[in-house]
Design a protein around this motif. Sequence first.
Motif, mmCIF file in Angstrom:
data_model
loop_
_atom_site.group_PDB
_atom_site.id
_atom_site.type_symbol
_atom_site.label_atom_id
_atom_site.label_comp_id
_atom_site.label_asym_id
_atom_site.label_seq_id
_atom_site.Cartn_x
_atom_site.Cartn_y
_atom_site.Cartn_z
ATOM 1 N N GLY A 191 0.991 -1.722 0.047
ATOM 2 C CA GLY A 191 0.182 -0.019 0.079
ATOM 3 C C GLY A 191 1.045 1.006 -0.128
ATOM 4 N N LEU A 192 1.891 1.219 0.639
ATOM 5 C CA LEU A 192 3.341 2.306 0.406
ATOM 6 C C LEU A 192 3.541 2.441 -0.287
ATOM 7 C CD1 LEU A 192 4.470 2.256 4.382
ATOM 8 C CD2 LEU A 192 2.938 3.225 3.774
ATOM 9 N N ILE A 193 3.771 1.471 -0.946
ATOM 10 C CA ILE A 193 5.077 0.942 -2.432
ATOM 11 C C ILE A 193 3.452 1.905 -3.954
ATOM 12 C CG2 ILE A 193 5.712 0.137 -4.244
ATOM 13 C CD1 ILE A 193 6.291 -1.640 -2.198
ATOM 14 N N LEU A 194 2.205 1.689 -3.240
ATOM 15 C CA LEU A 194 1.451 2.334 -4.180
ATOM 16 C C LEU A 194 1.164 3.397 -3.946
ATOM 17 C CD1 LEU A 194 -0.413 1.330 -6.431
ATOM 18 C CD2 LEU A 194 -1.821 0.736 -4.809
ATOM 19 N N SER A 195 1.315 3.682 -2.779
ATOM 20 C CA SER A 195 0.380 5.580 -2.556
ATOM 21 C C SER A 195 2.367 6.317 -3.437
ATOM 22 C CB SER A 195 0.592 5.946 -1.084
ATOM 23 O OG SER A 195 -0.144 4.869 -0.242
ATOM 24 N N GLY A 196 3.264 5.554 -3.333
ATOM 25 C CA GLY A 196 5.001 6.780 -3.959
ATOM 26 C C GLY A 196 4.279 6.358 -5.259
ATOM 27 N N MET A 197 3.769 5.509 -5.533
ATOM 28 C CA MET A 197 3.689 5.374 -7.096
ATOM 29 C C MET A 197 3.467 6.622 -7.781
ATOM 30 S SD MET A 197 3.586 1.709 -8.432
ATOM 31 C CE MET A 197 2.939 2.093 -9.814
ATOM 32 N N SER A 198 1.666 6.863 -7.039
ATOM 33 C CA SER A 198 0.897 7.818 -7.804
ATOM 34 C C SER A 198 2.106 9.377 -7.707
ATOM 35 C CB SER A 198 0.061 8.424 -6.830
ATOM 36 O OG SER A 198 0.364 8.275 -5.709
ATOM 37 N N ILE A 199 3.176 9.143 -6.418
ATOM 38 C CA ILE A 199 4.557 10.551 -5.744
ATOM 39 C C ILE A 199 4.914 10.513 -7.057
ATOM 40 C CG2 ILE A 199 5.639 11.344 -4.743
ATOM 41 C CD1 ILE A 199 3.405 10.642 -1.923
ATOM 42 N N THR A 200 6.109 9.284 -7.024
ATOM 43 C CA THR A 200 6.697 10.006 -8.728
ATOM 44 C C THR A 200 5.962 9.580 -9.855
ATOM 45 O OG1 THR A 200 6.644 7.138 -8.567
ATOM 46 C CG2 THR A 200 8.462 7.825 -7.143
ATOM 47 N N GLY A 201 5.382 9.011 -9.963
ATOM 48 C CA GLY A 201 4.384 9.971 -11.131
ATOM 49 C C GLY A 201 3.835 11.392 -10.963
ATOM 50 N N PHE A 202 3.730 11.350 -10.372
ATOM 51 C CA PHE A 202 3.225 13.312 -10.583
ATOM 52 C C PHE A 202 4.937 13.742 -11.038
ATOM 53 C CE2 PHE A 202 2.664 17.696 -8.669
ATOM 54 C CZ PHE A 202 1.423 17.840 -9.554
ATOM 55 N N MET A 203 5.433 13.745 -9.747
ATOM 56 C CA MET A 203 7.026 14.290 -10.520
ATOM 57 C C MET A 203 7.285 14.243 -11.886
ATOM 58 S SD MET A 203 8.645 13.136 -6.802
ATOM 59 C CE MET A 203 10.005 13.835 -6.927
ATOM 60 N N MET A 204 7.665 12.398 -12.409
ATOM 61 C CA MET A 204 7.475 12.283 -13.343
ATOM 62 C C MET A 204 7.447 13.371 -14.564
ATOM 63 S SD MET A 204 8.318 8.222 -13.378
ATOM 64 C CE MET A 204 8.172 8.361 -15.225
#
Length: 389
Positions: free
Chosen positions: A350-363
Motif C-alpha cells: 500500500g505504501l509502494i502504491l502510494s509512492g507510485m502516485s507521487i513519483t508518477g506526478f513528479m515525472m
Amino acid sequence: MAKVSNRFWFMLHGWVSLPIWLLFCFICLTGTIAVLSHEITWLTNPASRALNPDNLAAKPVSELMTIVEQAHPTAAVTGAMTFEPYLVNAIMLTDVDKPYAIAYVNQYTGEIQQINEGMTFIGFMRSLHSWLLFPWHGSYSVGYYLVCSMALFMLASLVTGLIVYKRFWRSFFAPKLRINQGKKTLLADLHKLSGVWSIWFIAIMSLTGLWYLVQAIFWHADIDIEPHAPLIAVEQLPFSPKGDTSSPIASVSFTQALTLAQTRFPDFQPSYVMKPEHHRDMYHLSGGGDYIFYDQNVYNLSINPWTGEVASASSPDTMTAMQTIMHLADPLHYGTLGGIWTKMIWFIFGLILSGMSITGFMMWGLRHVRAFKAQESDDLGAQILGEAR
C-alpha cells in the motif's frame, strides 16, 4: 507508426494516472493505514488490549453482554463485535445518558476496560478510506462512488503502463535502479520497478474496487445481494393478559440462540451479533469459520426469539456467485487472509502504491516544466530574432 503508437499509450497512461494523483494517493494512504487500524489501536489505546496473563479461556459473547448489563442496569445491550484475540470484545449499548456507546470488555477476565461514546479509530479510518466521510443520502454516498471509481483509473493505469514498459518482466530478474544519473532517471526507475513488483497487488485492488462499485450501484438501486430476514408473523407473538403493560420476554435467550448457531454450523465463531430491535425482529448472528479466503461474516443466521426457529441461514455452501464475491472481497482488499503477516504485506505494498502516485506526478511535472521552459526559450528567441530583423 510504432513510435506514434507507443507515444499514444504513454500519453494515455499519464492522463489516466496523474491528474487525479492527489485523491488517489490520499485513498491509498488511508487504505494502507486502515489495513493495520486494529494493530494501531492496540498500540495507542491500552484499554483495547485483551491481556491474558493467566492464560484463561475466552468467555462466550453472551456472558460478556450479561456482564455489561449487570454493570449498567439502565442500559440496553444491543449487540457485540469480536476482533483479533489480542483485542477486546466490543459490546454495543444505549443508556439514558448514552445514545450509543461501546463497552470494551476483556474476553478473558470479563473486565470492562473502557466505555467509548465516540467514533473509534478503526471505524474512522474505514469510513475515511471507503467514502471520504461524505454524507449518505438514503442508500448512496457520492464519496463512496468517488472512491470506487478510482478502480477504473487504477486498472487503466496498469494496462497502459504494461503496454508502455516493454519487456517489463526483466525487472523481476534484473531490477534496475540508477541513482547517479539524475532525478528524472531515478524517478523513472523507481516508478517502473515499483509498478512491476506491484502488478499482482494493483490487479487485486482494481478488481475488488470494481466489485465495490458494482455493490454501490446495487445499493443505490435497492437491490439486495443478500436477502433480509422476514419479520416475525404477528400470530407468533405472545399476547400479554389484559391490563398487563409489561413487555413480554423472549422465550429463547441470546445464549440459546448462539448454541443453535453453533449446532447448525459447528465451526461458527461469532463476529457480529445483534439482538432484536423490536418484538417482530430476530437475533441476527454473523460469524466466521474454517475458511481462509472468506471474511468473518461468512455465516449468517436469523433466529426467531419466540420459537427458536432458524428463519434464514447462509454459508459458503449455499451462497450465490455474487454473495461469494461479496464475502471474498474484503479479505483480498484489506489483506486479512493470513492475519498479521498478510496485513503487513498489504501495508508495505500500500505504501509502494502510494509512492507510485507521487513519483508518477513528479515525472509528469518535470516533463511539463521542461517543455514549458523550452517553449518559453523558443518564444524568446523568436522575439529577439524578429526585433533584429
